[in-house]
Design a protein around this motif. Structure first.
Motif, PDB file in Angstrom:
ATOM      1  N   THR A 133      40.620  52.291  41.648  1.00 19.34           N
ATOM      2  CA  THR A 133      40.801  50.904  42.114  1.00 19.34           C
ATOM      3  C   THR A 133      42.285  50.537  42.067  1.00 19.34           C
ATOM      4  N   ALA A 191      43.398  47.892  40.734  1.00 15.67           N
ATOM      5  CA  ALA A 191      43.662  47.414  39.366  1.00 15.67           C
ATOM      6  C   ALA A 191      44.062  48.569  38.449  1.00 15.67           C
ATOM      7  N   GLN A 192      43.327  49.673  38.531  1.00 20.97           N
ATOM      8  CA  GLN A 192      43.665  50.844  37.705  1.00 20.97           C
ATOM      9  C   GLN A 192      45.047  51.388  38.047  1.00 20.97           C
ATOM     10  N   ASP A 235      47.556  49.087  36.641  1.00 24.32           N
ATOM     11  CA  ASP A 235      47.613  49.249  35.174  1.00 24.32           C
ATOM     12  C   ASP A 235      48.526  50.416  34.806  1.00 24.32           C
ATOM     13  N   TRP A 245      38.767  48.798  50.609  1.00 22.15           N
ATOM     14  CA  TRP A 245      38.254  47.658  51.378  1.00 22.15           C
ATOM     15  C   TRP A 245      37.043  46.975  50.728  1.00 22.15           C
ATOM     16  N   TRP A 246      36.234  47.701  49.961  1.00 22.25           N
ATOM     17  CA  TRP A 246      34.971  47.200  49.426  1.00 22.25           C
ATOM     18  C   TRP A 246      35.152  46.298  48.206  1.00 22.25           C
ATOM     19  N   ASP A 247      36.368  46.266  47.641  1.00 25.13           N
ATOM     20  CA  ASP A 247      36.590  45.710  46.290  1.00 25.13           C
ATOM     21  C   ASP A 247      36.809  44.197  46.351  1.00 25.13           C
ATOM     22  N   ASP A 248      35.940  43.450  45.673  1.00 26.24           N
ATOM     23  CA  ASP A 248      36.068  41.980  45.732  1.00 26.24           C
ATOM     24  C   ASP A 248      37.194  41.447  44.848  1.00 26.24           C
ATOM     25  N   GLY A 292      44.453  41.441  35.522  1.00 27.73           N
ATOM     26  CA  GLY A 292      43.526  41.864  36.567  1.00 27.73           C
ATOM     27  C   GLY A 292      42.159  41.214  36.476  1.00 27.73           C
ATOM     28  N   ALA A 293      42.086  39.907  36.427  1.00 31.78           N
ATOM     29  CA  ALA A 293      40.775  39.263  36.312  1.00 31.78           C
ATOM     30  C   ALA A 293      39.942  39.498  37.566  1.00 31.78           C
ATOM     31  N   THR A 294      38.640  39.532  37.396  1.00 34.74           N
ATOM     32  CA  THR A 294      37.722  39.627  38.527  1.00 34.74           C
ATOM     33  C   THR A 294      37.900  38.423  39.425  1.00 34.74           C
ATOM     34  N   PRO A 310      35.825  36.707  42.247  1.00 32.10           N
ATOM     35  CA  PRO A 310      34.622  36.680  43.071  1.00 32.10           C
ATOM     36  C   PRO A 310      34.882  36.119  44.466  1.00 32.10           C
ATOM     37  N   ARG A 327      36.943  36.388  47.673  1.00 33.10           N
ATOM     38  CA  ARG A 327      37.813  37.400  48.254  1.00 33.10           C
ATOM     39  C   ARG A 327      38.920  36.823  49.129  1.00 33.10           C
ATOM     40  N   ARG A 328      38.829  35.580  49.552  1.00 35.57           N
ATOM     41  CA  ARG A 328      39.713  35.114  50.610  1.00 35.57           C
ATOM     42  C   ARG A 328      40.622  33.936  50.230  1.00 35.57           C
ATOM     43  N   LEU A 348      32.549  40.770  54.236  1.00 33.65           N
ATOM     44  CA  LEU A 348      31.877  41.080  52.964  1.00 33.65           C
ATOM     45  C   LEU A 348      31.585  39.829  52.138  1.00 33.65           C
ATOM     46  N   PRO A 349      32.559  38.903  51.992  1.00 32.24           N
ATOM     47  CA  PRO A 349      32.246  37.714  51.171  1.00 32.24           C
ATOM     48  C   PRO A 349      31.077  36.916  51.749  1.00 32.24           C
ATOM     49  N   ARG A 367      27.860  38.657  50.919  1.00 34.63           N
ATOM     50  CA  ARG A 367      27.536  38.499  49.487  1.00 34.63           C
ATOM     51  C   ARG A 367      26.995  37.098  49.217  1.00 34.63           C
ATOM     52  N   GLN A 380      30.075  42.232  40.067  1.00 35.58           N
ATOM     53  CA  GLN A 380      29.553  41.455  41.204  1.00 35.58           C
ATOM     54  C   GLN A 380      28.086  41.105  41.002  1.00 35.58           C
ATOM     55  N   ASP A 404      27.921  38.411  38.487  1.00 35.08           N
ATOM     56  CA  ASP A 404      28.376  37.145  39.090  1.00 35.08           C
ATOM     57  C   ASP A 404      27.229  36.477  39.841  1.00 35.08           C
ATOM     58  N   GLY A 410      34.607  38.369  33.612  1.00 29.39           N
ATOM     59  CA  GLY A 410      34.679  39.770  33.997  1.00 29.39           C
ATOM     60  C   GLY A 410      36.076  40.336  34.042  1.00 29.39           C
ATOM     61  N   ALA A 411      36.830  40.209  32.964  1.00 27.50           N
ATOM     62  CA  ALA A 411      38.207  40.714  32.992  1.00 27.50           C
ATOM     63  C   ALA A 411      38.224  42.234  33.107  1.00 27.50           C
ATOM     64  N   THR A 412      39.265  42.753  33.702  1.00 25.26           N
ATOM     65  CA  THR A 412      39.475  44.192  33.776  1.00 25.26           C
ATOM     66  C   THR A 412      39.596  44.764  32.373  1.00 25.26           C
TER      67      THR A 412
END
Lengths: 308, 308
Positions: free
Chosen positions: A164, A166-167, A170, A190-193, A209-211, A213, A215-216, B121-122, B125, B167, B170, B209-211
């Protein structure tokens, strides 16, 4: 490539062709075909560069008026065995030297997968960090930035334990931004929200790197000249199409044929302050079986329609 | 399945066989073979249940002394077209009724991919959330919990826009834990470095959901009886092996043959307070071509060695 729309013309001037997209072309055909099409840059792979000779390839492209956006690729340094590890680091030093010879400042790194029989992803990821620490000063001394590429999670076992953005960030953030950056490849990410958040993080706009939810969100303002450089060292495009072929290596889609919102990506990457080449890297036998010039013309049309 | 080790015997008593693992078996063969092997539960799929009749299947398994751990599967409710959407919801209500008839409290849901031609995608979802809101009360009225399954990101376009445990949580957390949970399937989630954090979140131990760059923190203490129920509604096992086959559907590995640290998963899932069935769900023609009893014996051996 003149265009009545100046912002479109600016984007077209950043278009680069990764040579594996047109594997049917020799290096001289690539130089000639890309120059005729008005491109200013190409991305190269080590094996065809070795076959032609790195210095000769550098001269060939210089004469054609082309720069080298990236050299693909170093990496594959997750081995536990000390001898294998030393060999991998030596090979990466050679790749750094080749990048310098070619005049590119960007060496793409694919980390490698799990060693045979291992199930220890965190351990393998830590060995990636160790390898970056060994290589980054050597690369910097050669004017080369290491560009760590997160690959799609479907490659985590056998090809790349960095899955990812994020990784990758990091890992990259343990080093100066000028020494280690990341590759943003639409096919892999592309798939990663959490992408919008991570791309903003790559610009230095947010930490951590918080999640994410949603995407836009609106893109952050482009970096000012005083900002630290974007962590993005390279930006590559391919579309996602299904069904995936056996081995899942050679099923990338022509721009616009698949599920990826390419313009969304390009806008968010631009917003990080990244202003470098936009490299098209599609691995697909259906493109290799066609006339190279015809495919390149199609790529430019698709790029104009789906990316600019 | 007596075992001198009581904790191992307890884990073996939770082993369930998803029927698609042994597709060569009819429902009566499944009931007989699993009962003879000492299993207490099986996971079923709708198509073979329809062919046999849901009430007859329920009776068959009851007589064999088997419960139904999960019914696979509902979902596929990402369509934008109102008629398609209504049809999907009606089909999911039928699946809920079938789950109730079979006496299982768990209906597995695979969300569906992007509608043809869509890159949103959003939006897809969000339609998953809308469908859950419509179905959760109906499921609750039938004593059925909806179990939303994140599928590997390689299925994001054509099968499941919910790609990570974060996800799925969430989405599930918008509803009462007793109504909507998540499926933890090792095959889909093993590559994710945020997994330990997200599994802890599923137990209610942490919010958000933090990394999580460190994959191996100590597991939280198991939930006390007063804790809210774990968000984990089902736990499924398969190993990750390469190369992936064309279409990437039928390449799952027998337990122990691949890259997944199955015991790590099981310990972390147990630590969320989940104490339900542990279902083996392997789609692989190499298992279907063998004698079912032999494969089931091998699964029990592998489970003992790699999971308990």
């Amino acid at each position: 490539m003149t265009d009545p729309n100046p912002s479109r013309a600016r984007l077209l001037s950043r278009l680069s062709l990764n040579q594996e997209t047109l594997r049917q072309w020799s290096l001289p055909e690539l130089a000639d075909g890309c120059a005729r099409a008005g491109l200013r840059a190409v991305g190269l792979w080590r094996a065809p560069v070795h076959a032609y000779g790195a210095s000769a390839a550098a001269r060939l492209l210089r004469v054609a008026g082309l720069t080298v956006s990236t050299l693909c690729r170093g990496g594959f340094f997750t081995a536990e065995d000390p001898a294998e590890r030393a060999a991998a680091l030596a090979d990466n030093r050679a790749a750094i030297e080749e990048a310098a010879t070619l005049g590119t400042d960007t060496l793409v790194l694919v980390s490698g997968g799990l060693p045979p029989g291992s199930r220890d992803l965190p351990g393998a990821r830590e060995r990636v960090a160790d390898a970056l620490a060994e290589l980054a000063p050597y690369a910097a001394a050669h004017g080369v930035r290491l560009a760590l590429e997160p690959l799609h999670p479907m490659y985590a076992a056998d090809r790349c334990v960095v899955s990812t953005l994020a990784q990758a960030l990091d890992l990259a953030e343990r080093f100066p931004a000028a020494q280690v950056g990341v590759v943003v490849d639409t096919y892999h990410l592309w798939w990663d929200d959490t992408l919008a958040t991570q791309l903003a993080r790559a610009s230095g706009a947010v930490a951590g790197g918080a999640t994410d939810p949603e995407r836009r969100p609106a893109p952050p303002a482009p970096s000012s000249p005083a900002s630290p450089p974007s962590r993005i060292a390279a930006f590559q495009l391919a579309d996602w199409i299904t069904p995936l072929p056996e081995g899942v290596l050679l099923g990338r889609g022509q721009l616009g044929d698949g599920s990826v919102d390419l313009r969304w990506f390009r806008e968010r990457v631009d917003a990080t302050g990244y202003a470098g080449p936009i490299e098209v890297e599609i691995f697909n036998p259906s493109l290799w079986s066609r006339d190279g010039t015809e495919v390149l013309t199609e790529i430019i049309t698709r790029f104009t329609h789906h990316v600019t």
